[in-house]
Scaffold this motif. Sequence first.
Motif, PDB file in Angstrom:
ATOM      1  N   ASP A  99      52.679  13.830  -8.935  1.00 29.79           N
ATOM      2  CA  ASP A  99      52.683  13.813  -7.470  1.00 29.79           C
ATOM      3  C   ASP A  99      51.406  14.407  -6.856  1.00 29.79           C
ATOM      4  O   ASP A  99      50.586  13.680  -6.332  1.00 29.79           O
ATOM      5  CB  ASP A  99      53.934  14.511  -6.928  1.00 29.79           C
ATOM      6  CG  ASP A  99      54.324  14.031  -5.540  1.00 29.79           C
ATOM      7  OD1 ASP A  99      53.512  13.356  -4.899  1.00 29.79           O
ATOM      8  OD2 ASP A  99      55.445  14.333  -5.086  1.00 29.79           O
TER       9      ASP A  99
ATOM     10  N   HIS B 207      57.398   5.339  -1.841  1.00 28.74           N
ATOM     11  CA  HIS B 207      58.278   6.508  -1.914  1.00 28.74           C
ATOM     12  C   HIS B 207      59.647   6.073  -1.382  1.00 28.74           C
ATOM     13  O   HIS B 207      59.792   5.827  -0.189  1.00 28.74           O
ATOM     14  CB  HIS B 207      57.766   7.643  -1.034  1.00 28.74           C
ATOM     15  CG  HIS B 207      56.475   8.269  -1.499  1.00 28.74           C
ATOM     16  ND1 HIS B 207      55.288   8.061  -0.863  1.00 28.74           N
ATOM     17  CD2 HIS B 207      56.201   9.115  -2.516  1.00 28.74           C
ATOM     18  CE1 HIS B 207      54.329   8.763  -1.474  1.00 28.74           C
ATOM     19  NE2 HIS B 207      54.863   9.410  -2.486  1.00 28.74           N
TER      20      HIS B 207
ATOM     21  N   HIS C 127      48.630  11.865  -5.942  1.00 34.42           N
ATOM     22  CA  HIS C 127      47.774  11.805  -4.756  1.00 34.42           C
ATOM     23  C   HIS C 127      46.483  12.553  -5.065  1.00 34.42           C
ATOM     24  O   HIS C 127      46.324  13.719  -4.722  1.00 34.42           O
ATOM     25  CB  HIS C 127      48.495  12.382  -3.548  1.00 34.42           C
ATOM     26  CG  HIS C 127      49.863  11.773  -3.323  1.00 34.42           C
ATOM     27  ND1 HIS C 127      50.019  10.459  -2.945  1.00 34.42           N
ATOM     28  CD2 HIS C 127      51.113  12.270  -3.486  1.00 34.42           C
ATOM     29  CE1 HIS C 127      51.324  10.189  -2.853  1.00 34.42           C
ATOM     30  NE2 HIS C 127      52.002  11.265  -3.190  1.00 34.42           N
TER      31      HIS C 127
ATOM     32  N   HIS D 226      51.951   8.118 -10.415  1.00 35.05           N
ATOM     33  CA  HIS D 226      51.989   8.487  -8.979  1.00 35.05           C
ATOM     34  C   HIS D 226      51.361   9.863  -8.804  1.00 35.05           C
ATOM     35  O   HIS D 226      51.962  10.881  -9.113  1.00 35.05           O
ATOM     36  CB  HIS D 226      53.453   8.456  -8.505  1.00 35.05           C
ATOM     37  CG  HIS D 226      53.802   9.374  -7.381  1.00 35.05           C
ATOM     38  ND1 HIS D 226      54.666  10.438  -7.537  1.00 35.05           N
ATOM     39  CD2 HIS D 226      53.426   9.399  -6.085  1.00 35.05           C
ATOM     40  CE1 HIS D 226      54.821  11.065  -6.392  1.00 35.05           C
ATOM     41  NE2 HIS D 226      54.082  10.468  -5.493  1.00 35.05           N
TER      42      HIS D 226
END
Length: 480
Positions: free
Chosen positions: A302, A222, A75, A73
């Motif tokens: 993240d 999420h 971004h 995970h």
Amino acid sequence: MTTTGDAPFDRPVVLRGGTVLTMDAARTVLTDTDVLVVDDRIAEVGRHLAVPQGTTEIDAGGGVVMPGMIDTHRHMWQTAMRGYGADWTLTQYFVWYYLEHGVRFRPEDVHAGNTLAALEALEAGVTTVVDWSHGLRTPDHADAAADALLNAPGRYVLAYGNIQQAPAEWTATPEFRAFVERHRDNDRLGLQVAFDVTGDPDFPERPAFEVARELGLAVTTHAGVWGATGDNGIKLMYENGFMGPETVYVHAASLSEDSYQRIAATGGSVSVSTESEQSAGQGYPPTWKLRAYDIPVSLSMDTSVWWSGDLFSAMRATLGADRSREHLEAQSRGETVTHSALRAPQVVEWATRGGATVLGRDDLGRIVPGAKADLVLIRNDHSPVSFPLLNPYGHVVFQAQRGDVHTVLVDGRVVKYEHRLVGVDLEAVRRDIDATVEHLRSAVGETEWAAGMSPDVPESKVLDNPYTYTEFRDSSTRGR
Ligand SMILES: [Zn+2]
């Protein structure tokens, strides 16, 4: 991304004489061991291997050879904003990205961020990254994200998302389906669907789940994020039959026992971003709880808007947070923890094999013949921290860092050697990032750019629900 010709390494490749963390089911550690790579796979693991003529020899003596790390995970599109939000809370992140400035990212900005993130990961020995790509507000943005990943020499899973539109809307478009069909069955670029479940009792996310199911794609969501998503979302997913072993719950940090039970019962897994949970405020990093329910764990970073893109930090923070909780709870009862429940080998497993399991890839995350050759050599002859190597797992978790990553292979190709990325034109990447930063800075405006590092929080909206595409609010997301 620009590369400067082929990597100057012939295959086969052999890593000679390292301490090998195989991460097989028994977590076997082999000393003075060679790993032979033929084509894209590990051909042999053993001592003093005879190798084919012309094999490239890499000295792993004194070093640790481990499977490439897997981040479930991240971004990646946000990497052009590296470090900008170091002092943000989650609420301030929502204000900046979801409410105010996320829409300013153009396709080329997504491309630049993804490219830099891809290199940042590889350089740190993270060979597979799930790109939780929720900035894909047009098909052009999606193409840009995929193009960056296809041109980087790592392994990726593009988790397609769009925070600017309801999941039921963007998953229903022909462009989304066409994108999925275009990128199916690529060994180095997997696909997932990325969206959050607000807990609205009308369950507006249902059509998105149905499309994901029809297309055979896992959903990553999420879930258990204080102030945003909570038990009601989990309950809706469960009651409507959308929780499965392929489902990935990101953070899962502020949920009730009931929700953890539902995740455990349906075989799902949790992507734990300890550094994120510790400073952004999703809830306490949940490994202490997940262990109790035997819920599979993978690790993630993240976003580089706050944190590093390396899993050494993730392993270290996760071990620390789990132990910290254990001590605190015991001491609150007047007791003493005499044996740590969470051990270093377990977090190394979460960072490697754990991620592979979550992605349904039993050919990744372990060093055994037949597995994909995604490998990391930790060795730094110039570092006083490189010896003695007494406890290899402890060494990886608490002593090593990204600068000690000497060599990285993905799919059998050497992508980093002697501490440098191979065949990468970093200056070209820097020019693209500079252009993105310049664009964002002028679009945001100088005053707001400076203020953005500590954004003001609107009085309404954000605390209950950061999603611009719905007015739904739910007090339950604030607590249990
Ligand atoms: Zn996230």
